[in-house]
Design a protein around this motif. Structure first.
Motif, PDB file in Angstrom:
ATOM      1  N   TYR A   1       0.837  -1.269  -0.062  1.00 15.22           N
ATOM      2  CA  TYR A   1      -0.028   0.065   0.059  1.00 15.22           C
ATOM      3  C   TYR A   1       0.756   1.404  -0.028  1.00 15.22           C
ATOM      4  N   GLY A   2       2.102   1.363   1.030  1.00 16.89           N
ATOM      5  CA  GLY A   2       2.477   2.444   0.927  1.00 16.89           C
ATOM      6  C   GLY A   2       3.616   2.884  -0.340  1.00 16.89           C
ATOM      7  N   THR A   3       3.986   1.685  -0.583  1.00 16.27           N
ATOM      8  CA  THR A   3       4.782   1.649  -2.200  1.00 16.27           C
ATOM      9  C   THR A   3       3.956   2.173  -3.174  1.00 16.27           C
ATOM     10  N   ALA A   4       2.728   1.794  -3.237  1.00 18.17           N
ATOM     11  CA  ALA A   4       1.930   2.127  -4.326  1.00 18.17           C
ATOM     12  C   ALA A   4       1.539   3.631  -4.401  1.00 18.17           C
ATOM     13  N   LEU A   5       1.355   3.966  -2.907  1.00 16.17           N
ATOM     14  CA  LEU A   5       0.887   5.728  -3.021  1.00 16.17           C
ATOM     15  C   LEU A   5       2.048   6.364  -3.043  1.00 16.17           C
ATOM     16  N   LEU A   6       3.212   6.026  -2.630  1.00 17.89           N
ATOM     17  CA  LEU A   6       4.454   6.810  -3.103  1.00 17.89           C
ATOM     18  C   LEU A   6       4.721   6.727  -4.538  1.00 17.89           C
ATOM     19  N   THR A   7       4.798   5.647  -5.165  1.00 23.86           N
ATOM     20  CA  THR A   7       4.919   5.594  -6.511  1.00 23.86           C
ATOM     21  C   THR A   7       4.003   6.474  -7.264  1.00 23.86           C
ATOM     22  N   THR A   8       2.647   6.237  -6.990  1.00 24.72           N
ATOM     23  CA  THR A   8       1.916   6.806  -7.911  1.00 24.72           C
ATOM     24  C   THR A   8       1.959   8.404  -7.722  1.00 24.72           C
ATOM     25  N   SER A   9       2.617   9.021  -6.517  1.00 26.29           N
ATOM     26  CA  SER A   9       2.784  10.470  -6.538  1.00 26.29           C
ATOM     27  C   SER A   9       3.787  10.781  -7.519  1.00 26.29           C
ATOM     28  N   THR A  10       4.715   9.899  -7.874  1.00 26.46           N
ATOM     29  CA  THR A  10       5.904  10.070  -8.646  1.00 26.46           C
ATOM     30  C   THR A  10       5.570  10.361 -10.151  1.00 26.46           C
ATOM     31  N   ILE A  11       4.423   9.419 -10.355  1.00 27.18           N
ATOM     32  CA  ILE A  11       4.150   9.710 -11.809  1.00 27.18           C
ATOM     33  C   ILE A  11       2.949  10.612 -12.428  1.00 27.18           C
ATOM     34  N   LEU A  12       2.711  11.412 -11.528  1.00 30.96           N
ATOM     35  CA  LEU A  12       1.328  11.975 -11.597  1.00 30.96           C
ATOM     36  C   LEU A  12       1.495  12.855 -12.795  1.00 30.96           C
ATOM     37  N   PRO A  13       2.808  13.565 -13.109  1.00 28.19           N
ATOM     38  CA  PRO A  13       2.687  14.514 -14.204  1.00 28.19           C
ATOM     39  C   PRO A  13       2.536  13.553 -15.695  1.00 28.19           C
ATOM     40  N   GLN A  14       3.186  12.396 -15.536  1.00 28.49           N
ATOM     41  CA  GLN A  14       3.069  11.492 -16.760  1.00 28.49           C
ATOM     42  C   GLN A  14       1.452  11.144 -16.957  1.00 28.49           C
ATOM     43  N   MET A  15       1.002  10.882 -15.837  1.00 25.41           N
ATOM     44  CA  MET A  15      -0.475  10.394 -16.060  1.00 25.41           C
ATOM     45  C   MET A  15      -1.153  11.502 -16.855  1.00 25.41           C
ATOM     46  N   GLN A  16      -0.773  12.643 -16.067  1.00 26.82           N
ATOM     47  CA  GLN A  16      -1.740  13.831 -16.432  1.00 26.82           C
ATOM     48  C   GLN A  16      -1.794  14.063 -17.850  1.00 26.82           C
ATOM     49  N   GLY A  17      -0.312  13.906 -18.498  1.00 24.81           N
ATOM     50  CA  GLY A  17      -0.241  14.183 -19.880  1.00 24.81           C
ATOM     51  C   GLY A  17      -0.870  13.045 -20.640  1.00 24.81           C
ATOM     52  N   ALA A  18      -0.691  11.917 -20.329  1.00 27.60           N
ATOM     53  CA  ALA A  18      -1.303  10.611 -21.103  1.00 27.60           C
ATOM     54  C   ALA A  18      -2.939  10.756 -21.126  1.00 27.60           C
ATOM     55  N   LEU A  19      -3.257  11.015 -19.971  1.00 30.66           N
ATOM     56  CA  LEU A  19      -4.779  11.038 -19.879  1.00 30.66           C
ATOM     57  C   LEU A  19      -5.611  12.493 -20.130  1.00 30.66           C
ATOM     58  N   SER A  20      -4.475  13.469 -20.486  1.00 24.57           N
ATOM     59  CA  SER A  20      -5.112  14.892 -20.849  1.00 24.57           C
ATOM     60  C   SER A  20      -6.071  15.252 -19.923  1.00 24.57           C
ATOM     61  N   ALA A  21      -5.431  15.376 -18.679  1.00 21.50           N
ATOM     62  CA  ALA A  21      -6.076  15.768 -17.414  1.00 21.50           C
ATOM     63  C   ALA A  21      -5.481  17.051 -16.956  1.00 21.50           C
ATOM     64  N   THR A  22      -6.415  17.971 -16.363  1.00 23.14           N
ATOM     65  CA  THR A  22      -5.513  19.156 -15.460  1.00 23.14           C
ATOM     66  C   THR A  22      -5.021  18.763 -14.337  1.00 23.14           C
ATOM     67  N   GLN A  23      -4.290  19.726 -13.750  1.00 28.19           N
ATOM     68  CA  GLN A  23      -3.739  19.332 -12.459  1.00 28.19           C
ATOM     69  C   GLN A  23      -4.868  19.079 -11.160  1.00 28.19           C
ATOM     70  N   ASP A  24      -5.724  19.559 -11.172  1.00 26.72           N
ATOM     71  CA  ASP A  24      -6.748  19.181 -10.190  1.00 26.72           C
ATOM     72  C   ASP A  24      -7.307  17.994 -10.470  1.00 26.72           C
ATOM     73  N   GLU A  25      -7.409  17.570 -11.828  1.00 28.02           N
ATOM     74  CA  GLU A  25      -8.202  16.583 -11.825  1.00 28.02           C
ATOM     75  C   GLU A  25      -7.125  15.152 -11.588  1.00 28.02           C
ATOM     76  N   ILE A  26      -6.129  15.338 -12.080  1.00 27.87           N
ATOM     77  CA  ILE A  26      -5.259  14.250 -11.852  1.00 27.87           C
ATOM     78  C   ILE A  26      -4.979  13.864 -10.263  1.00 27.87           C
ATOM     79  N   ALA A  27      -5.267  15.188  -9.617  1.00 35.24           N
ATOM     80  CA  ALA A  27      -5.151  14.985  -8.092  1.00 35.24           C
ATOM     81  C   ALA A  27      -6.144  13.752  -7.451  1.00 35.24           C
ATOM     82  N   TRP A  28      -7.020  13.727  -8.435  1.00 35.49           N
ATOM     83  CA  TRP A  28      -8.254  12.852  -7.919  1.00 35.49           C
ATOM     84  C   TRP A  28      -7.664  11.375  -7.540  1.00 35.49           C
ATOM     85  N   VAL A  29      -6.650  11.022  -8.399  1.00 36.60           N
ATOM     86  CA  VAL A  29      -5.989   9.632  -8.296  1.00 36.60           C
ATOM     87  C   VAL A  29      -5.400   9.381  -6.911  1.00 36.60           C
ATOM     88  N   MET A  30      -5.029  10.376  -6.309  1.00 36.35           N
ATOM     89  CA  MET A  30      -4.634  10.109  -4.972  1.00 36.35           C
ATOM     90  C   MET A  30      -5.732  10.550  -4.004  1.00 36.35           C
TER      91      MET A  30
END
Length: 504
Positions: free
Chosen positions: A30-59
């Motif tokens: 769980y902890g590994t998934a949480l921190l790893t996801t925070s690292t890749i937020l910018p790449q997911m944001q670009g790949a999914l055409s999301a705004t910064q506040d929308e990609i924060a929903w992932v967390m």
């Protein structure tokens, strides 16, 4: 000899340590998934055409799902048994992790992240219970030390490997790399965990739980979508606020009148417990917010590659490990001093972040992140000691549920508030700065002022617009860092309000 000793004596040393290995693997996920996801937020944001506040929903929605399901752990165990709940939690978490990597849209990614958070919620509390039942009492301190260090170390390496894989391949591999570990843990638990014996029936307050979950979900939607929908100018936001108010009212009335409420509000009459809840809420606010804010800033505005962003996040995990180890040596000190010291360090780290600009160096980022992680590790033990130190032991279960609920709620809500402030400030400052780019601004006619900037071509104006966006965004982040610093300083005040052991 109590039941825990009898259960432990019925297992060979090999079975015990195999159980320890599989449980540590599962709880580290769980902890590994949480921190790893925070690292890749910018790449997911670009790949999914999301705004910064929308990609924060992932967390945020992942953390909120964890907060809502965690108090249900006791009821789930009473209904299905510890072994079955643990195995299915890890199995569902692993399946959700695989589906996160396969998601083709933001909506599907958020959905699978909600499932991931809910499935992983029982893992940490059940892991400790299983280890206490597996090992004899004389080995509990040793086992908890191994468990705590492993759970702290794994998230330190996750962002590093996740950042590398996302840079070399894609962000999806940061999820895929966790799937084999989840499968190994699931199979290992199925083979090593002892079978459950008689299950004790536990009553669960479904009315209070559903009312509180509805209120929290509605508030989270307000915080997540309000900045884009212009807050109360939107019918959706008004409806969500009304739903949250009604649900919270039902929760309060029911909790005050029910014989066995989901949340026993009478526990708040204990001063140290009430202050402990305030402190753990702030702890949650400070714990995950920098890990969500820094990756987009570093990758999109400062130009850091994903690999270096992962190292910055990973250094926080290293600091947490050292902090947890230090907390063991500080256990004899007055917890007020330990908490004031830890939150004071976080305040200092926040003040340091206020000096950041878009030219910040890797060394400064790593040092600041490690200090934050160290402070998080130092304050956890004294907060727990203060919150539960003056409570009757019979209230520990329900008090612990509220304690962890508020920790996760603090994280989720504060991340949304910080993102909302960044979006708001970025737009406002961009509007103010672009007003200065005009032929009537005499300063822009001076070569020494404009330098290499060009105002005569579309390409030149586009470059200036991008730079203004970067600077306006940086001001928004500084405002968010100010909120972080103020919350840290407020925690120092709360820590000093705790009653001493002698007085309590």
């Amino acid at each position: 000899m109590d039941l825990a000793e009898e259960a432990a004596d019925g297992m060979t040393p090999a079975q015990r340590y195999l159980t320890l290995t599989t449980v540590v693997l599962g709880s580290s996920l769980y902890g590994t998934a949480l921190l790893t996801t925070s690292t890749i937020l910018p790449q997911m944001q670009g790949a999914l055409s999301a705004t910064q506040d929308e990609i924060a929903w992932v967390m945020t929605f992942n953390i909120l799902a964890t907060a809502v399901v965690t108090p249900m752990t006791g009821w789930l165990v009473s209904r299905f048994g510890t072994k079955r709940v643990m195995i299915w939690s890890i199995a569902c978490f692993t399946a959700a992790t695989l589906l996160c990597g396969m998601a083709q849209s933001l909506e599907m990614l958020v959905l699978w992240r909600i499932l991931q958070g809910g499935a992983g919620a029982p893992v940490i509390p059940l892991s400790q219970t299983i280890l206490f039942d597996t090992f004899p009492r004389r080995q509990h301190a040793m086992v908890m030390s191994i468990f705590g260090m492993a759970v702290a170390v794994a998230p330190a390496f996750g962002p590093v490997f996740g950042g590398y894989l996302s840079e070399m391949h894609s962000w999806r591999w940061s999820f895929y790399m966790l799937v084999p570990i989840g499968i190994a843990s699931t199979v290992g638990m199925a083979l090593t965990l002892p079978a459950d014996k008689l299950l004790a029936k536990v009553r669960f307050d479904w009315t209070g739980f559903i009312a509180l979950a509805t209120a929290l979900a509605a508030i989270q939607l307000v915080l997540a979508r309000g900045v884009r929908l212009d807050w109360f100018e939107s019918t959706e936001i008004v409806v969500e606020c009304v739903v949250a108010a009604i649900a919270f009212y039902v929760f309060l009335v029911h909790s005050l009148g029910a014989q066995h409420p989901f949340v026993n509000l009478k526990l708040l009459t204990d001063r140290n417990y009430a202050i402990g809840l305030a402190l753990v809420t702030i702890y949650g606010m400070l714990n995950f917010t920098p890990m969500v804010l820094l990756p987009p800033l570093l990758q999109q505005q400062a130009g850091f590659p994903d690999m270096l962003v992962g190292q910055v996040i990973g250094s926080r995990g290293v600091g947490m490990l050292v902090g947890f180890m230090t907390a063991g040596f500080m256990s004899r000190i007055d917890p007020r001093i330990s908490m004031a010291f830890g939150f004071g360090l976080q305040t200092a780290a926040g003040l340091w972040m206020l000096t950041f600009d878009l030219n910040v160096t890797m060394e400064i980022l790593v040092a600041n992140s490690a200090i934050q992680g160290f402070a998080v590790g130092v304050v956890w033990v004294p907060i727990t000691a203060v919150a539960f130190g003056t409570l009757d032991a019979k209230h520990y279960a329900e008090a612990s549920a509220i304690f962890h609920l508020l920790r996760n709620i603090g994280s989720s809500f504060f991340i949304s508030l910080s993102i909302a402030e960044i979006v708001r400030t970025t737009g406002a400052n961009y509007s103010r700065m672009t007003e200065m780019i005009t032929p009537y601004n005499r300063a822009l006619a001076m070569p020494d002022v404009t330098g290499a900037w060009s105002f005569d071509t579309v390409q030149g104006l586009a470059r200036i617009a991008r730079e203004i966006t970067r600077q306006a965004t940086m001001i928004g982040y500084l405002n968010a860092f100010t909120m972080y610093t103020v919350a840290s300083g407020l925690a120092v005040v709360f820590a000093l309000l705790v009653r001493s052991r002698k007085t309590a």
